[in-house]
Design a protein around this motif. Structure first.
Motif, mmCIF file in Angstrom:
data_model
loop_
_atom_site.group_PDB
_atom_site.id
_atom_site.type_symbol
_atom_site.label_atom_id
_atom_site.label_comp_id
_atom_site.label_asym_id
_atom_site.label_seq_id
_atom_site.Cartn_x
_atom_site.Cartn_y
_atom_site.Cartn_z
ATOM 1 N N UNK A 1 0.692 -1.134 -0.013
ATOM 2 C CA UNK A 1 0.111 -0.212 -0.261
ATOM 3 C C UNK A 1 1.182 1.332 0.078
ATOM 4 N N UNK A 2 1.966 1.167 0.552
ATOM 5 C CA UNK A 2 3.304 2.365 0.313
ATOM 6 C C UNK A 2 4.423 2.370 1.444
ATOM 7 N N UNK A 3 5.173 2.594 1.277
ATOM 8 C CA UNK A 3 6.311 2.712 1.352
ATOM 9 C C UNK A 3 6.570 3.935 3.021
ATOM 10 N N UNK A 4 7.472 3.744 4.167
ATOM 11 C CA UNK A 4 7.867 4.676 4.495
ATOM 12 C C UNK A 4 8.656 4.599 5.241
ATOM 13 N N UNK A 5 10.026 5.900 5.275
ATOM 14 C CA UNK A 5 10.999 6.062 5.126
ATOM 15 C C UNK A 5 11.254 7.045 6.380
ATOM 16 N N UNK A 6 12.573 6.446 7.008
ATOM 17 C CA UNK A 6 12.948 7.717 7.407
ATOM 18 C C UNK A 6 13.275 9.355 7.131
#
Length: 172
Positions: A138-143
């Motif tokens: 569904x997506x990505x989360x990065x620092x």
């Protein structure tokens, strides 16, 4: 807005609120050619691998540094170790599924920023895949995204916040 309030607001945000649109993410199907994967990795640090673009079921990830094993000649495997033998083009790897890492660190799309930060710290990674309850990407989360969002929150806090708390946290 004081720092504590900004952090509390930040921590309680849902990661899906700040993830980029799926169309902007590096995604390939598991049967994509390695050459196509490498073209993406020229400008990205990773590529998510899905079963197909219709289902979007996350099956793996290929990182920038994995290209080293793809380009090196195959090495003889030692007993009991995972071999990079089959990840080499010379060893027969042709498709994304041949070189991908199958153990992908994921987080539910409804997770909070705090949960994402805790998982990143625990596993010492800078990016997580967002998945739904069926394992679809569904997506990505990065620092990097989290830093950008935190700085945006501080900017929204107004000039009085920056004057109170010095210039060390001013926005770019």
């Amino acid at each position: 807005m004081d720092l504590e309030r900004a952090l509390n607001a930040f921590h309680s945000m849902r990661v899906k609120q700040i993830t980029p649109p799926l169309a902007q993410m590096p995604v390939v199907e598991e049967n994509s050619a390695i050459i196509d994967v490498m073209k993406i990795l020229r400008t990205r640090h990773h590529v998510w691998v899905v079963n197909n673009k219709e289902d979007m079921k996350l099956v793996g990830v290929i990182r920038y540094l994995d290209v080293i094993d793809i380009l090196l000649p195959p090495r003889r495997a030692r007993l009991g170790t995972i071999s990079s033998l089959f990840k080499s083009i010379m060893g027969g790897a042709e498709k994304a599924r041949d070189v991908m890492e199958r153990n992908v660190l994921t987080i539910e799309e409804d997770a909070t920023v705090l949960e994402a930060l805790e998982k990143m710290k625990k596993y010492r990674v800078g990016i997580l895949a967002l998945v739904d309850c069926e394992g679809r990407l569904k997506g990505e989360i990065s620092l990097r995204l989290l830093i950008t969002e935190f700085l945006r929150l501080i900017r929204m806090g107004g000039e009085e916040w920056r004057q109170q708390h010095g210039s060390s946290l001013q926005s770019d």
